[in-house]
Write an enzyme that holds these catalytic residues in place. Structure first.
Site, PDB file in Angstrom:
ATOM      1  N   CYS A  29       0.808  -1.221   0.000  1.00  0.00           N
ATOM      2  CA  CYS A  29       0.000   0.000   0.000  1.00  0.00           C
ATOM      3  C   CYS A  29       0.842   1.272   0.000  1.00  0.00           C
ATOM      4  CB  CYS A  29      -0.953   0.006   1.186  1.00  0.00           C
ATOM      5  SG  CYS A  29      -2.081  -1.413   1.220  1.00  0.00           S
ATOM      6  N   HIS A  63      -3.592   7.036   2.353  1.00  0.00           N
ATOM      7  CA  HIS A  63      -3.917   5.729   1.784  1.00  0.00           C
ATOM      8  C   HIS A  63      -5.362   5.405   2.137  1.00  0.00           C
ATOM      9  CE1 HIS A  63      -4.091   1.592   0.751  1.00  0.00           C
ATOM     10  NE2 HIS A  63      -4.061   1.167   1.993  1.00  0.00           N
ATOM     11  N   ASN A  94      -9.975  -0.657  -0.785  1.00  0.00           N
ATOM     12  CA  ASN A  94      -8.522  -0.588  -0.628  1.00  0.00           C
ATOM     13  C   ASN A  94      -7.883  -1.143  -1.888  1.00  0.00           C
ATOM     14  OD1 ASN A  94      -5.819  -0.912   0.017  1.00  0.00           O
ATOM     15  ND2 ASN A  94      -6.189  -1.743   2.053  1.00  0.00           N
TER      16      ASN A  94
END
Length: 326
Positions: free
Chosen positions: A116, A253, A283
């Site tokens: 990520c 994020h 995500n």
């Protein structure tokens, strides 16, 4: 004092056509929209079609970024793709993409795996190469097809992830070496391998010759995510010689709305200045930040001179931050 900065010229993104809602997921596993949305803020995510690859999404995002940057494909002299779901074990997805985009033979191309935090890591690499004079124009991409490594029978993970790609073009420009410069003003990255097992794939070429599925200890990740995201912001701003009250927009994020809310509170920034796309993207790992960045540019949220701060945290654990003036 004249210095070289990495100016952000243009961004682009690509999302697969298929949208998977929470109601759709409730027909696949024991869950429902209320359970997912109250815990994560996610209501839908995009899922790649059969045969649609990370490279395919990257290509479309790259074309849009290059067009928005107002340059020709062949002006790109470095390409880096942040991904944990590359098209092949080897070579790099970036190498295939360079050929597909028609970049000059010999143009360096590489993938980076920081999960990520991938776009933050990739941007730091590109920025360093630009500032050292090794390249002039870099294409930085974050792209994932996480649906390919998601166990769709595991309700703890399958509700979280989505697919997509975001791209950004950076070009060398002269600055005065002050915080008022345009471009990338600071980057900072970190890693802590002692947290490795809390977020990882249960497969690997060397381990069991499988890609594996995403394994996550949500409580441990949540516990580390908030201070890591805060540190990415605070340390990169410190390097840039700036403070939080000078920031126009924060782009975190996009993993979980509860995490984003908590980080915003600790940074004492109004949620109106925080970019949130997790509700309709889920995500998307390394694609998360460039997707949010490109979508926000498209929506006209940013104006010239705005100060953006970015932070991410992901498997490894990895984390870090970027400060950019557009």
């Amino acid at each position: 004092m004249t210095v070289i900065r990495s100016q952000l010229l243009g961004t682009g993104y690509k999302l697969p056509a298929k949208v998977l809602t929470n109601d759709d997921l409730s027909k696949m596993v024991d869950t429902n929209d209320e359970w997912i949305s109250t815990r994560t803020g996610i209501r839908s995510r995009h899922i790649a079609a059969a045969g649609e690859t990370t490279g395919d999404l990257s290509y479309d995002a790259a074309l849009t970024a290059i067009k928005n940057a107002g340059i020709r494909n062949e002006e790109i002299d470095f390409i880096i793709v942040a991904t944990i779901t590359g098209d092949n074990t080897f070579p790099a997805t970036a190498a295939k993409l360079a050929q597909k985009l028609g970049l000059k033979p010999g143009t360096p191309a590489m993938d980076v795996n920081a999960a990520c935090s991938g776009f933050v890591y990739a941007t730091q690499i590109a920025d360093n190469m630009i500032r050292l004079g090794q390249v002039k124009t870099a294409l930085v991409i974050g792209a994932e097809t996480l649906s390919k490594i998601t166990d769709w029978t595991d309700r703890n993970t399958c509700v979280l992830f989505g697919d997509g790609a975001g791209a950004a073009v950076f070009r060398a420009t002269e600055g005065e070496g002050t915080p008022e410069d345009t471009g990338v003003l600071a980057t900072k990255i970190y890693a802590d391998g002692s947290q490795y097992e809390h977020l990882c794939s249960d497969g690997g070429v060397s381990v069991n010759q499988k890609a594996g599925f995403i394994h996550m200890d949500g409580k441990e990740v949540f516990k580390v995510a908030i201070p890591s995201l805060v540190q990415g912001v605070e340390e990169s701003l410190k390097i840039a010689g700036l403070s939080m009250n000078e920031v126009d927009w924060y782009i975190p994020h996009q993993a979980n709305l509860r995490i984003i809310d908590s980080v915003a509170k600790k940074l004492e920034i109004d949620m109106e200045k925080v970019i949130v796309t997790v509700d309709h993207h889920g995500n998307t790992s390394a694609a998360s930040i460039p997707l949010a960045l490109a979508e926000s540019f498209e929506a006209g949220k940013f104006k010239k001179g705005d100060l953006l701060v970015i932070s991410a945290m992901g498997a490894g654990f990895t984390w870090g931050g970027i400060v950019i003036r557009i």
